[in-house]
Design a protein around this motif. Structure first.
Motif, PDB file in Angstrom:
ATOM      1  N   ARG A   1       0.837  -1.193   0.000  1.00 25.90           N
ATOM      2  CA  ARG A   1       0.000   0.000   0.000  1.00 25.90           C
ATOM      3  C   ARG A   1       0.871   1.241   0.000  1.00 25.90           C
ATOM      4  NH1 ARG A   1      -2.941   0.278   5.845  1.00 25.90           N
ATOM      5  NH2 ARG A   1      -3.555   2.331   5.075  1.00 25.90           N
ATOM      6  N   THR A   2       0.298   2.341  -0.452  1.00 30.71           N
ATOM      7  CA  THR A   2       1.006   3.612  -0.494  1.00 30.71           C
ATOM      8  C   THR A   2       0.619   4.436   0.728  1.00 30.71           C
ATOM      9  OG1 THR A   2       0.996   3.608  -2.907  1.00 30.71           O
ATOM     10  CG2 THR A   2       1.395   5.719  -1.820  1.00 30.71           C
ATOM     11  N   TRP A   3       1.627   4.971   1.420  1.00 29.19           N
ATOM     12  CA  TRP A   3       1.376   5.771   2.618  1.00 29.19           C
ATOM     13  C   TRP A   3       1.263   7.243   2.263  1.00 29.19           C
ATOM     14  CZ3 TRP A   3      -0.066   2.599   6.139  1.00 29.19           C
ATOM     15  CH2 TRP A   3       0.507   1.316   6.217  1.00 29.19           C
ATOM     16  N   PRO A   4       0.487   7.996   3.018  1.00 25.64           N
ATOM     17  CA  PRO A   4       0.401   9.444   2.767  1.00 25.64           C
ATOM     18  C   PRO A   4       1.781  10.089   2.852  1.00 25.64           C
ATOM     19  CG  PRO A   4      -1.284   8.735   4.339  1.00 25.64           C
ATOM     20  CD  PRO A   4      -0.379   7.566   4.132  1.00 25.64           C
ATOM     21  N   ALA A   5       2.020  11.053   1.969  1.00 23.94           N
ATOM     22  CA  ALA A   5       3.320  11.725   1.939  1.00 23.94           C
ATOM     23  C   ALA A   5       3.495  12.604   3.175  1.00 23.94           C
ATOM     24  CB  ALA A   5       3.446  12.559   0.681  1.00 23.94           C
ATOM     25  N   VAL A   6       4.672  12.512   3.790  1.00 25.38           N
ATOM     26  CA  VAL A   6       5.007  13.345   4.950  1.00 25.38           C
ATOM     27  C   VAL A   6       6.403  13.909   4.713  1.00 25.38           C
ATOM     28  CG1 VAL A   6       5.327  13.418   7.455  1.00 25.38           C
ATOM     29  CG2 VAL A   6       3.645  11.849   6.470  1.00 25.38           C
ATOM     30  N   ASP A   7       6.614  15.158   5.030  1.00 28.60           N
ATOM     31  CA  ASP A   7       7.946  15.754   4.928  1.00 28.60           C
ATOM     32  C   ASP A   7       8.921  15.000   5.818  1.00 28.60           C
ATOM     33  OD1 ASP A   7       9.795  18.163   4.324  1.00 28.60           O
ATOM     34  OD2 ASP A   7       9.760  18.049   6.524  1.00 28.60           O
ATOM     35  N   ALA A   8      10.129  14.729   5.300  1.00 27.53           N
ATOM     36  CA  ALA A   8      11.092  13.897   6.026  1.00 27.53           C
ATOM     37  C   ALA A   8      11.477  14.502   7.370  1.00 27.53           C
ATOM     38  CB  ALA A   8      12.329  13.669   5.172  1.00 27.53           C
ATOM     39  N   ALA A   9      11.723  15.800   7.408  1.00 29.89           N
ATOM     40  CA  ALA A   9      12.109  16.438   8.673  1.00 29.89           C
ATOM     41  C   ALA A   9      10.959  16.400   9.668  1.00 29.89           C
ATOM     42  CB  ALA A   9      12.547  17.883   8.420  1.00 29.89           C
ATOM     43  N   GLU A  10       9.738  16.633   9.189  1.00 28.27           N
ATOM     44  CA  GLU A  10       8.570  16.543  10.056  1.00 28.27           C
ATOM     45  C   GLU A  10       8.404  15.122  10.595  1.00 28.27           C
ATOM     46  OE1 GLU A  10       3.698  16.611   9.610  1.00 28.27           O
ATOM     47  OE2 GLU A  10       4.935  17.589   8.082  1.00 28.27           O
ATOM     48  N   ALA A  11       8.652  14.148   9.732  1.00 28.95           N
ATOM     49  CA  ALA A  11       8.518  12.748  10.146  1.00 28.95           C
ATOM     50  C   ALA A  11       9.563  12.385  11.192  1.00 28.95           C
ATOM     51  CB  ALA A  11       8.640  11.836   8.931  1.00 28.95           C
ATOM     52  N   ARG A  12      10.796  12.862  11.009  1.00 23.78           N
ATOM     53  CA  ARG A  12      11.834  12.571  12.006  1.00 23.78           C
ATOM     54  C   ARG A  12      11.486  13.199  13.351  1.00 23.78           C
ATOM     55  NH1 ARG A  12      15.287  13.010   7.382  1.00 23.78           N
ATOM     56  NH2 ARG A  12      15.540  15.257   7.699  1.00 23.78           N
ATOM     57  N   ALA A  13      10.940  14.395  13.319  1.00 25.13           N
ATOM     58  CA  ALA A  13      10.548  15.053  14.574  1.00 25.13           C
ATOM     59  C   ALA A  13       9.449  14.272  15.274  1.00 25.13           C
ATOM     60  CB  ALA A  13      10.097  16.486  14.294  1.00 25.13           C
ATOM     61  N   GLU A  14       8.446  13.822  14.528  1.00 21.56           N
ATOM     62  CA  GLU A  14       7.348  13.081  15.137  1.00 21.56           C
ATOM     63  C   GLU A  14       7.827  11.749  15.693  1.00 21.56           C
ATOM     64  OE1 GLU A  14       3.496  11.890  16.384  1.00 21.56           O
ATOM     65  OE2 GLU A  14       4.547  13.794  16.123  1.00 21.56           O
ATOM     66  N   LEU A  15       8.694  11.058  14.960  1.00 19.92           N
ATOM     67  CA  LEU A  15       9.212   9.790  15.457  1.00 19.92           C
ATOM     68  C   LEU A  15      10.052  10.008  16.710  1.00 19.92           C
ATOM     69  CD1 LEU A  15       9.227   6.749  14.833  1.00 19.92           C
ATOM     70  CD2 LEU A  15      11.336   7.107  13.532  1.00 19.92           C
ATOM     71  N   ALA A  16      10.870  11.062  16.730  1.00 22.94           N
ATOM     72  CA  ALA A  16      11.678  11.369  17.907  1.00 22.94           C
ATOM     73  C   ALA A  16      10.795  11.693  19.104  1.00 22.94           C
ATOM     74  CB  ALA A  16      12.618  12.534  17.610  1.00 22.94           C
ATOM     75  N   ARG A  17       9.714  12.437  18.883  1.00 26.59           N
ATOM     76  CA  ARG A  17       8.805  12.790  19.975  1.00 26.59           C
ATOM     77  C   ARG A  17       8.186  11.538  20.589  1.00 26.59           C
ATOM     78  NH1 ARG A  17       3.565  13.372  21.108  1.00 26.59           N
ATOM     79  NH2 ARG A  17       2.955  12.545  19.066  1.00 26.59           N
ATOM     80  N   ARG A  18       7.691  10.662  19.735  1.00 25.46           N
ATOM     81  CA  ARG A  18       7.075   9.439  20.256  1.00 25.46           C
ATOM     82  C   ARG A  18       8.102   8.573  20.969  1.00 25.46           C
ATOM     83  NH1 ARG A  18       2.099   7.336  16.761  1.00 25.46           N
ATOM     84  NH2 ARG A  18       1.449   9.260  15.722  1.00 25.46           N
ATOM     85  N   TRP A  19       9.299   8.511  20.425  1.00 27.64           N
ATOM     86  CA  TRP A  19      10.346   7.695  21.027  1.00 27.64           C
ATOM     87  C   TRP A  19      10.715   8.224  22.408  1.00 27.64           C
ATOM     88  CZ3 TRP A  19      15.483   8.140  22.563  1.00 27.64           C
ATOM     89  CH2 TRP A  19      16.186   6.946  22.696  1.00 27.64           C
ATOM     90  N   LEU A  20      10.823   9.533  22.543  1.00 23.85           N
ATOM     91  CA  LEU A  20      11.167  10.118  23.836  1.00 23.85           C
ATOM     92  C   LEU A  20      10.087   9.841  24.875  1.00 23.85           C
ATOM     93  CD1 LEU A  20      12.642  13.588  22.845  1.00 23.85           C
ATOM     94  CD2 LEU A  20      13.887  11.658  23.839  1.00 23.85           C
ATOM     95  N   LEU A  21       8.821   9.877  24.478  1.00 22.87           N
ATOM     96  CA  LEU A  21       7.743   9.612  25.422  1.00 22.87           C
ATOM     97  C   LEU A  21       7.797   8.188  25.958  1.00 22.87           C
ATOM     98  CD1 LEU A  21       4.762  11.424  23.666  1.00 22.87           C
ATOM     99  CD2 LEU A  21       5.799  12.042  25.859  1.00 22.87           C
ATOM    100  N   VAL A  22       8.364   7.275  25.180  1.00 21.37           N
ATOM    101  CA  VAL A  22       8.460   5.871  25.590  1.00 21.37           C
ATOM    102  C   VAL A  22       9.801   5.568  26.249  1.00 21.37           C
ATOM    103  CG1 VAL A  22       8.518   3.490  24.744  1.00 21.37           C
ATOM    104  CG2 VAL A  22       6.846   5.109  23.814  1.00 21.37           C
ATOM    105  N   TYR A  23      10.879   6.078  25.678  1.00 15.62           N
ATOM    106  CA  TYR A  23      12.226   5.697  26.120  1.00 15.62           C
ATOM    107  C   TYR A  23      12.982   6.801  26.847  1.00 15.62           C
ATOM    108  CZ  TYR A  23      11.321   1.768  23.035  1.00 15.62           C
ATOM    109  OH  TYR A  23      10.763   0.656  22.437  1.00 15.62           O
ATOM    110  N   GLY A  24      12.430   8.003  26.891  1.00 17.49           N
ATOM    111  CA  GLY A  24      13.110   9.066  27.604  1.00 17.49           C
ATOM    112  C   GLY A  24      13.046   8.873  29.118  1.00 17.49           C
TER     113      GLY A  24
END
Length: 387
Positions: free
Chosen positions: A206-229
Motif C-alpha cells: 500500500r502507499t502511505w500518505p506523503a510526509v515531509d522527512a524532517a517533520e517525520a523525524r521530529a514526530e518519530l523522535a517525539r514518540r520515542w522520547l515519550l516511551v524511552y526518555g
C-alpha cells in the motif's frame, strides 16, 4: 538541570512499556505503539513482544492485526532492520527512515546487476518488478518460490563481487522481492506453516500518505522520547540509524528538554515530561530476543548489568530472551524441544520475584501451546537452557 535517576527510568519502563500487569492492554496495535515499534526480523518476536503486553495474550489477535486488518505493518526501517509498526505511525517511519533505505536497496541491487556484466539494468529490473506484481494480481498471495516458478525473470542468476575472493553466483529473486517490499509495493502476508515461520507469502502493498522527512523525524523522535526518555543523543542515533545532525535537528524541532542522568550523562525527555512516574505494582516479564525494551538504547546500563552481557547477547550485539524484575534484567529463558519453558536467574532474587517469574513462565507456556520457538539470533544462555 533536572535529574532523573536510574530507578525512575526503570519505573517508566515498566509502566510505559506496558509490562506491569495493571498496564497491559487488549490490542496488539496499542502494544506496538507502547514501544513505538516491535522488532520483526524474527517472525516469532512480534507475537512474543506483543503478547507480553496484553492482558489476554493470543496468536489470533496479532495475526488479525498483521494480515486481516493490516493495522500492524512490517517496514524495513530503523537501522535497516525489519520492524512492525501501527498503520497510523507507518507514514512517519516511511518518510523518516524507510524511504532512504529503499533508495539504497535499489541502488545496491542495480550495482550488482551492472557488475555482473550480463546486460541486466534498470529497465530489466522494472520489467521484473511489474511481472511480480502482475503475478500477485493474477494468482493471489504467493511465496518467493511460487513467484519464481511463475515469473521467469526471478530465476535469473548473477555473479556478485566478481573477481573478489568472496565472488559468488546468486539468484535475484530474494533481492528483487526485498526491493519491492522496501518500496512498499508488496508486503509480507501469512506465512506457510505456523506463526513462528519466516516463509512468508507476498501480497500487494500500500502507499502511505506523503510526509515531509524532517517533520517525520521530529514526530518519530517525539514518540520515542515519550516511551524511552530520558535517553541520550547516542541512544536515539543508535535506534534510528540517523546521522547525528538529523538527531539533533529532530530533538530541537520537538523542543526536547535536557535532564541529568545517573553517572553524569545528559539525556533528553519530551517537553514537559519531567514529573516522576508512580511505580506500578511489582512485576516480572519474560521477553523474547530483540524485544524493544532491551534493544532501544545504545547504553543499557540502567537495566542490564555489564557482567550479564556475555550470557545474554550474541557476538553481534543481539540480545536473547530475557527475564525481568521491576525494570531490571535478572536472567534469561528458553524453550526446550518438549515445549517446556525454562529460565535461570543471573542475579539474586527474593521469593516474591521468583514466584512472579514462575507465574510469567506458566503464562507464556500456556498461550504458546504446541509451538516451538528457536530465536533467530542465539545466545550462550539460551543455547544452554534449551539443550
Amino acid at each position: 538541570m533536572h535529574r532523573i535517576s536510574d530507578e525512575q527510568r526503570r519505573i517508566r519502563l515498566g509502566r510505559r512499556h506496558r509490562l506491569a500487569p495493571s498496564t497491559r492492554g487488549d490490542d496488539p496495535v496499542e502494544a506496538a505503539d507502547a514501544v513505538v515499534a516491535l522488532h520483526a526480523t524474527d517472525a516469532a518476536t512480534v507475537f512474543l513482544s506483543a503478547c507480553a503486553r496484553l492482558s489476554t495474550p493470543g496468536i489470533e489477535a496479532v495475526e488479525q492485526a498483521l494480515y486481516d486488518d493490516v493495522t500492524l505493518v512490517r517496514l524495513l526501517s530503523m537501522r535497516r532492520t525489519l520492524f512492525a509498526v501501527s498503520a497510523e505511525l507507518a507514514p512517519y517511519v516511511e518518510a523518516s527512515t524507510a524511504h532512504a533505505i529503499a533508495v539504497k536497496e535499489r541502488s545496491t541491487l542495480l550495482a550488482h546487476l551492472e557488475e555482473d556484466g550480463g546486460g541486466l539494468d534498470a529497465r530489466w529490473l522494472a520489467e521484473a518488478e511489474e511481472a511480480v506484481l502482475a503475478a500477485l494480481v493474477r494468482g493471489g498471495p504467493a511465496t518467493g518460490t511460487q513467484l519464481s516458478a511463475d515469473v521467469p525473470a526471478l530465476r535469473t542468476k548473477i555473479t556478485v563481487f566478481p573477481g573478489k575472493k568472496y565472488e559468488a553466483v546468486q539468484g535475484v529473486a530474494t533481492r528483487v522481492l526485498r526491493v519491492l517490499a522496501a518500496d512498499g509495493r508488496i508486503r509480507r502476508d501469512r506465512p506457510r506453516g505456523s506463526w513462528t515461520s519466516s516463509q512468508f507469502r507476498w501480497t500487494a502493498g500500500r502507499t502511505w500518505p506523503a510526509v515531509d522527512a524532517a517533520e517525520a523525524r521530529a514526530e518519530l523522535a517525539r514518540r520515542w522520547l515519550l516511551v524511552y526518555g530520558p535517553a541520550t543523543e547516542a541512544d536515539l542515533k543508535w535506534w534510528t540509524g540517523w546521522s547525528l545532525g538529523h538527531v539533533r535537528t529532530a530533538l530541537t524541532a520537538v523542543a526536547a528538554e535536557k535532564v541529568g542522568l545517573d553517572g553524569g550523562a545528559t539525556g533528553y525527555v519530551a517537553p514537559g515530561d519531567l514529573e516522576p512516574d508512580v511505580a506500578p505494582e511489582p512485576w516480572a516479564a519474560l521477553l523474547p530476543g530483540l524485544d524493544p525494551s532491551a534493544m532501544a538504547w545504545a547504553d543499557r546500563g540502567f537495566h542490564i548489568d555489564a557482567e550479564h552481557r556475555s550470557a545474554l547477547f550474541d557476538r553481534s550485539g543481539n540480545i536473547g530472551p530475557t527475564v525481568w524484575w521491576n525494570g531490571r534484567v535478572i536472567g534469561g529463558w528458553a524453550q526446550r524441544p518438549d515445549g517446556e519453558v525454562v529460565w535461570r536467574l543471573l542475579t539474586g532474587a527474593d521469593r516474591e520475584a521468583t514466584a512472579a517469574v514462575e507465574t510469567e513462565a506458566s503464562r507464556l507456556a500456556g498461550w504458546v501451546g504446541d509451538a516451538r520457538i528457536t530465536p533467530r539470533f542465539r545466545t550462550p544462555l539460551e543455547r544452554e537452557l534449551s539443550a
